[in-house]
Design a protein around this motif. Structure first.
Motif, PDB file in Angstrom:
ATOM      1  N   LEU A  51      40.305  29.126  37.192  1.00  0.00           N
ATOM      2  CA  LEU A  51      41.528  29.837  37.576  1.00  0.00           C
ATOM      3  C   LEU A  51      42.711  29.377  36.737  1.00  0.00           C
ATOM      4  O   LEU A  51      42.908  28.174  36.508  1.00  0.00           O
ATOM      5  N   TYR A  52      43.509  30.369  36.298  1.00  0.00           N
ATOM      6  CA  TYR A  52      44.719  30.130  35.513  1.00  0.00           C
ATOM      7  C   TYR A  52      45.858  30.966  36.080  1.00  0.00           C
ATOM      8  O   TYR A  52      45.618  31.945  36.799  1.00  0.00           O
ATOM      9  N   ASP A  53      47.077  30.600  35.699  1.00  0.00           N
ATOM     10  CA  ASP A  53      48.261  31.377  36.075  1.00  0.00           C
ATOM     11  C   ASP A  53      48.303  31.640  37.577  1.00  0.00           C
ATOM     12  O   ASP A  53      48.506  32.767  38.029  1.00  0.00           O
ATOM     13  N   GLY A  54      48.088  30.584  38.360  1.00  0.00           N
ATOM     14  CA  GLY A  54      48.136  30.723  39.807  1.00  0.00           C
ATOM     15  C   GLY A  54      47.019  31.571  40.386  1.00  0.00           C
ATOM     16  O   GLY A  54      47.123  32.056  41.513  1.00  0.00           O
TER      17      GLY A  54
ATOM     18  N   ARG B 285      32.885  37.120  33.553  1.00  0.00           N
ATOM     19  CA  ARG B 285      33.910  38.097  33.926  1.00  0.00           C
ATOM     20  C   ARG B 285      35.274  37.460  33.653  1.00  0.00           C
ATOM     21  O   ARG B 285      35.605  36.432  34.224  1.00  0.00           O
ATOM     22  N   LEU B 286      36.039  38.063  32.769  1.00  0.00           N
ATOM     23  CA  LEU B 286      37.408  37.617  32.537  1.00  0.00           C
ATOM     24  C   LEU B 286      38.333  38.657  33.154  1.00  0.00           C
ATOM     25  O   LEU B 286      38.388  39.791  32.699  1.00  0.00           O
ATOM     26  N   GLU B 287      39.034  38.262  34.190  1.00  0.00           N
ATOM     27  CA  GLU B 287      39.872  39.207  34.940  1.00  0.00           C
ATOM     28  C   GLU B 287      41.340  38.805  34.842  1.00  0.00           C
ATOM     29  O   GLU B 287      41.675  37.626  34.987  1.00  0.00           O
ATOM     30  N   GLY B 288      42.199  39.807  34.592  1.00  0.00           N
ATOM     31  CA  GLY B 288      43.629  39.570  34.643  1.00  0.00           C
ATOM     32  C   GLY B 288      44.328  39.493  33.306  1.00  0.00           C
ATOM     33  O   GLY B 288      45.548  39.284  33.266  1.00  0.00           O
ATOM     34  N   ALA B 289      43.612  39.637  32.193  1.00  0.00           N
ATOM     35  CA  ALA B 289      44.273  39.656  30.891  1.00  0.00           C
ATOM     36  C   ALA B 289      45.156  40.892  30.789  1.00  0.00           C
ATOM     37  O   ALA B 289      44.854  41.943  31.345  1.00  0.00           O
TER      38      ALA B 289
ATOM     39  N   ALA C 285      45.963  34.415  38.937  1.00  0.00           N
ATOM     40  CA  ALA C 285      46.066  35.790  38.444  1.00  0.00           C
ATOM     41  C   ALA C 285      45.112  36.045  37.285  1.00  0.00           C
ATOM     42  O   ALA C 285      44.713  37.182  37.031  1.00  0.00           O
ATOM     43  N   LEU C 286      44.751  34.993  36.573  1.00  0.00           N
ATOM     44  CA  LEU C 286      43.802  35.080  35.463  1.00  0.00           C
ATOM     45  C   LEU C 286      42.610  34.197  35.807  1.00  0.00           C
ATOM     46  O   LEU C 286      42.771  33.025  36.143  1.00  0.00           O
ATOM     47  N   ARG C 287      41.413  34.763  35.738  1.00  0.00           N
ATOM     48  CA  ARG C 287      40.229  34.019  36.151  1.00  0.00           C
ATOM     49  C   ARG C 287      39.047  34.333  35.258  1.00  0.00           C
ATOM     50  O   ARG C 287      38.906  35.448  34.730  1.00  0.00           O
ATOM     51  N   VAL C 288      38.188  33.327  35.114  1.00  0.00           N
ATOM     52  CA  VAL C 288      36.923  33.494  34.405  1.00  0.00           C
ATOM     53  C   VAL C 288      35.812  33.139  35.376  1.00  0.00           C
ATOM     54  O   VAL C 288      35.729  31.998  35.845  1.00  0.00           O
ATOM     55  N   ASP C 289      34.964  34.104  35.703  1.00  0.00           N
ATOM     56  CA  ASP C 289      33.783  33.868  36.531  1.00  0.00           C
ATOM     57  C   ASP C 289      32.584  33.722  35.598  1.00  0.00           C
ATOM     58  O   ASP C 289      32.347  34.578  34.735  1.00  0.00           O
ATOM     59  N   ALA C 290      31.821  32.656  35.755  1.00  0.00           N
ATOM     60  CA  ALA C 290      30.608  32.446  34.975  1.00  0.00           C
ATOM     61  C   ALA C 290      29.429  32.360  35.930  1.00  0.00           C
ATOM     62  O   ALA C 290      29.521  31.728  36.984  1.00  0.00           O
ATOM     63  N   PHE C 291      28.326  33.009  35.582  1.00  0.00           N
ATOM     64  CA  PHE C 291      27.151  32.983  36.442  1.00  0.00           C
ATOM     65  C   PHE C 291      25.909  33.202  35.602  1.00  0.00           C
ATOM     66  O   PHE C 291      25.969  33.755  34.501  1.00  0.00           O
ATOM     67  N   ASP C 292      24.797  32.737  36.094  1.00  0.00           N
ATOM     68  CA  ASP C 292      23.529  32.801  35.381  1.00  0.00           C
ATOM     69  C   ASP C 292      23.120  34.262  35.183  1.00  0.00           C
ATOM     70  O   ASP C 292      22.798  34.955  36.146  1.00  0.00           O
ATOM     71  N   GLY C 293      23.125  34.721  33.933  1.00  0.00           N
ATOM     72  CA  GLY C 293      22.808  36.122  33.653  1.00  0.00           C
ATOM     73  C   GLY C 293      21.363  36.481  33.849  1.00  0.00           C
ATOM     74  O   GLY C 293      21.003  37.654  33.821  1.00  0.00           O
ATOM     75  N   ARG C 294      20.495  35.476  34.063  1.00  0.00           N
ATOM     76  CA  ARG C 294      19.080  35.772  34.303  1.00  0.00           C
ATOM     77  C   ARG C 294      18.814  36.121  35.757  1.00  0.00           C
ATOM     78  O   ARG C 294      17.748  36.606  36.098  1.00  0.00           O
ATOM     79  N   LEU C 295      19.810  35.884  36.623  1.00  0.00           N
ATOM     80  CA  LEU C 295      19.643  36.204  38.035  1.00  0.00           C
ATOM     81  C   LEU C 295      19.874  37.692  38.263  1.00  0.00           C
ATOM     82  O   LEU C 295      20.252  38.429  37.363  1.00  0.00           O
ATOM     83  N   ASN C 296      19.679  38.134  39.499  1.00  0.00           N
ATOM     84  CA  ASN C 296      19.927  39.527  39.830  1.00  0.00           C
ATOM     85  C   ASN C 296      21.417  39.810  39.825  1.00  0.00           C
ATOM     86  O   ASN C 296      22.242  38.931  39.570  1.00  0.00           O
ATOM     87  N   LEU C 297      21.793  41.034  40.174  1.00  0.00           N
ATOM     88  CA  LEU C 297      23.198  41.423  40.192  1.00  0.00           C
ATOM     89  C   LEU C 297      24.039  40.447  40.998  1.00  0.00           C
ATOM     90  O   LEU C 297      23.624  39.978  42.055  1.00  0.00           O
ATOM     91  N   SER C 298      25.232  40.174  40.506  1.00  0.00           N
ATOM     92  CA  SER C 298      26.153  39.282  41.205  1.00  0.00           C
ATOM     93  C   SER C 298      27.433  39.979  41.641  1.00  0.00           C
ATOM     94  O   SER C 298      28.052  39.585  42.623  1.00  0.00           O
ATOM     95  N   PHE C 299      27.855  41.014  40.899  1.00  0.00           N
ATOM     96  CA  PHE C 299      29.084  41.722  41.235  1.00  0.00           C
ATOM     97  C   PHE C 299      28.867  43.223  41.127  1.00  0.00           C
ATOM     98  O   PHE C 299      28.060  43.705  40.329  1.00  0.00           O
ATOM     99  N   HIS C 300      29.604  43.980  41.942  1.00  0.00           N
ATOM    100  CA  HIS C 300      29.555  45.438  41.903  1.00  0.00           C
ATOM    101  C   HIS C 300      30.977  45.971  41.815  1.00  0.00           C
ATOM    102  O   HIS C 300      31.856  45.569  42.585  1.00  0.00           O
TER     103      HIS C 300
ATOM    104  N   PRO D  16      41.541  24.588  33.031  1.00  0.00           N
ATOM    105  CA  PRO D  16      41.910  25.451  34.162  1.00  0.00           C
ATOM    106  C   PRO D  16      42.782  24.715  35.166  1.00  0.00           C
ATOM    107  O   PRO D  16      42.726  23.484  35.283  1.00  0.00           O
ATOM    108  N   GLU D  17      43.585  25.480  35.905  1.00  0.00           N
ATOM    109  CA  GLU D  17      44.398  24.895  36.977  1.00  0.00           C
ATOM    110  C   GLU D  17      43.530  24.492  38.159  1.00  0.00           C
ATOM    111  O   GLU D  17      43.786  23.479  38.810  1.00  0.00           O
TER     112      GLU D  17
END
Length: 236
Positions: free
Chosen positions: A140-143, A218-222, A145-160, A120-121
């Motif tokens: 973070l990649y491509d300035g 979460r892979l965002e920006g592809a 614009a492309l990002r991978v968020d990783a988080f513990d899936g055993r925890l409660n909600l992280s994103f909405h 990653p950059e």
């Protein structure tokens, strides 16, 4: 109803019950039985069955009445039209830049890199608990614009997320279920207390969501769904 029935048949392969009675055979038989008079009630009834028997670590609970999907630490709400965040987008709580080795020490799950993208950059970690252990790691990649968020899936909600129809669709990553959200959508962070921070929400690009070994991604920006899945499959 055709697409929903196909998705529910796919989900039936995940049905697990830790103790008797084992209802998997009956549910699968019902899912494959020719649809007759039960068809108008299929969505609500089968969603209730899935809530009851899907294991917590793979819970993919779709409430077809309210238009809410919860999957891999992310909730997705369907809105009738695209909205624009009213506040100013802000970083996640306690977000900071970290080297890759430092980031790995800061979280309690392995940080895997997509071989398709390489190193990653920049790397970010965010939302530390009182011991300093962070909840989220971001590549973070491509300035950015492309990002991978990783988080513990055993925890409660992280994103909405708030999407407009058709919203999210089921896809597959390495033989497991994933969710593809096509097009721009409002993304909010859900803190450790379960509060949705809509005041600092931002407009996110198309996103692929999946889970592997209790870690959610979460892979965002592809650019396309196919590209996103290819990147997800390349995690090492």
């Amino acid at each position: 109803m055709g697409d929903l029935e196909r998705e529910l048949r796919d989900l039936s392969t995940w049905l697990e019950t830790p103790e008797p009675p084992d209802v998997r055979a009956q549910v699968r038989e019902r899912l494959h039985r020719p649809a007759r008079r039960w068809r108008p009630l299929a969505a609500a009834a089968l969603a209730a069955v899935l809530v009851a028997v899907l294991p917590p670590t793979r819970a993919a609970v779709a409430d077809v009445v309210s238009g809410l999907l919860r999957f891999a630490g992310v909730s997705i709400a369907v809105s009738p039209e695209q909205t624009t965040p009213s506040g100013v987008a802000s970083p996640l709580p306690g977000q900071r830049v970290a080297g890759l080795d430092e980031a790995q020490r800061a979280v309690r799950f392995p940080i895997r890199l997509p071989a398709k993208l390489g190193p990653p950059e920049r790397v970010l970690v965010a939302d530390p608990d009182p011991t300093g252990a962070c909840r989220v790691a971001t590549l973070l990649y491509d300035g950015g614009a492309l990002r991978v968020d990783a988080f513990d899936g055993r925890l409660n909600l992280s994103f909405h997320k708030e999407v407009i129809p058709p919203g999210a669709e089921w896809v597959e990553v390495n033989g497991d279920f994933a969710v593809w959200v096509d097009g721009p959508h409002v993304l909010s962070y859900v803190d450790r207390a379960g509060t949705v921070h809509k005041e600092s929400a931002r407009l996110a690009a198309s996103t692929l969501i999946w889970q592997d070994a209790d870690v959610s991604y979460r892979l965002e920006g592809a650019r396309t769904q196919a590209e996103a899945i290819e990147i997800a499959r390349s995690l090492r």
